[in-house]
Design a protein around this motif. Sequence first.
Motif, PDB file in Angstrom:
ATOM      1  N   SER A  70       0.829  -1.212   0.000  1.00  0.00           N
ATOM      2  CA  SER A  70       0.000   0.000   0.000  1.00  0.00           C
ATOM      3  C   SER A  70       0.862   1.260   0.000  1.00  0.00           C
ATOM      4  O   SER A  70       0.506   2.270  -0.617  1.00  0.00           O
ATOM      5  CB  SER A  70      -0.953   0.008   1.200  1.00  0.00           C
ATOM      6  N   ALA A 150      -7.680   2.276   1.969  1.00  0.00           N
ATOM      7  CA  ALA A 150      -8.888   1.997   1.185  1.00  0.00           C
ATOM      8  C   ALA A 150      -9.912   3.117   1.309  1.00  0.00           C
ATOM      9  O   ALA A 150     -10.521   3.533   0.314  1.00  0.00           O
ATOM     10  CB  ALA A 150      -9.501   0.673   1.641  1.00  0.00           C
ATOM     11  N   ILE A 153      -8.757   6.220  -0.681  1.00  0.00           N
ATOM     12  CA  ILE A 153      -8.949   6.024  -2.122  1.00  0.00           C
ATOM     13  C   ILE A 153     -10.427   6.131  -2.478  1.00  0.00           C
ATOM     14  O   ILE A 153     -10.811   6.817  -3.431  1.00  0.00           O
ATOM     15  CB  ILE A 153      -8.390   4.657  -2.556  1.00  0.00           C
ATOM     16  N   THR A 163     -14.336   1.782  -5.128  1.00  0.00           N
ATOM     17  CA  THR A 163     -14.708   1.550  -3.729  1.00  0.00           C
ATOM     18  C   THR A 163     -14.722   0.061  -3.411  1.00  0.00           C
ATOM     19  O   THR A 163     -14.164  -0.377  -2.397  1.00  0.00           O
ATOM     20  CB  THR A 163     -16.089   2.159  -3.443  1.00  0.00           C
ATOM     21  N   SER A 166     -11.103  -1.383  -3.449  1.00  0.00           N
ATOM     22  CA  SER A 166     -10.300  -0.909  -2.317  1.00  0.00           C
ATOM     23  C   SER A 166     -10.660  -1.644  -1.029  1.00  0.00           C
ATOM     24  O   SER A 166      -9.788  -2.161  -0.318  1.00  0.00           O
ATOM     25  CB  SER A 166     -10.505   0.595  -2.128  1.00  0.00           C
ATOM     26  N   TYR A 167     -11.956  -1.698  -0.739  1.00  0.00           N
ATOM     27  CA  TYR A 167     -12.377  -2.342   0.505  1.00  0.00           C
ATOM     28  C   TYR A 167     -12.247  -3.862   0.442  1.00  0.00           C
ATOM     29  O   TYR A 167     -12.047  -4.507   1.480  1.00  0.00           O
ATOM     30  CB  TYR A 167     -13.802  -1.926   0.862  1.00  0.00           C
TER      31      TYR A 167
END
Length: 208
Positions: A70, A150, A153, A163, A166-167
Amino acid sequence: TKHVLTAPPRWDNQEWRNMGLAALGVVGVMAVIDRPVQDAMRRIAPDSDPLTPDDNRFLHEMERFGREYSLGLLGGFYVAGALNHDERAVAMAQDGLTSIIIASGIITTATKVAVGRARPRDDVGIAHFRPFGGDQSFPSGHTSHAFAVASVIANHYDETWVTCTSYSVASLVGVARSYHGGHFASDILAGAMIGTLVGKSVVEYNKS
């Protein structure tokens, strides 16, 4: 950092209720889900130590999104944004790094030390707490780190696929930590909440 750490006195009644419900949720997971999840992970995980020859390679790589991957991603956004004069990409990278420092470096680290919960791989049960005793299972630092990134972003790029991706990646970091015996389910949930709350707060503050 000051804005995030001094936020509770500014919360309204609804925000305090939400925080209370979140805390109850973590306690509920601790009481009901921690042991079954730990038992399930022990059945499917060949070894609690990552990097062994029979480790799940996919989960091993996912776990690294809770640390170096990350950071590399944020660095890539910053460099690309600077070269292409993309202010949103630069701001996202800056907010992401700030959120990591606050969520994982400050809040999670301090809570770990204060709570002193033993890790699943220590095999001393789900309720072994020694405040300031050296154990550092609660909450999950990898997960708070991943969810901080997350949420940043997702709040800068509001496309649905961004979304969800990211999650999803952040959630897999939590799964990997459980798989490797590093954390209980409640540790992961608490880390996810911390990272998400901090990430959203940092983005909102810097947009204002």
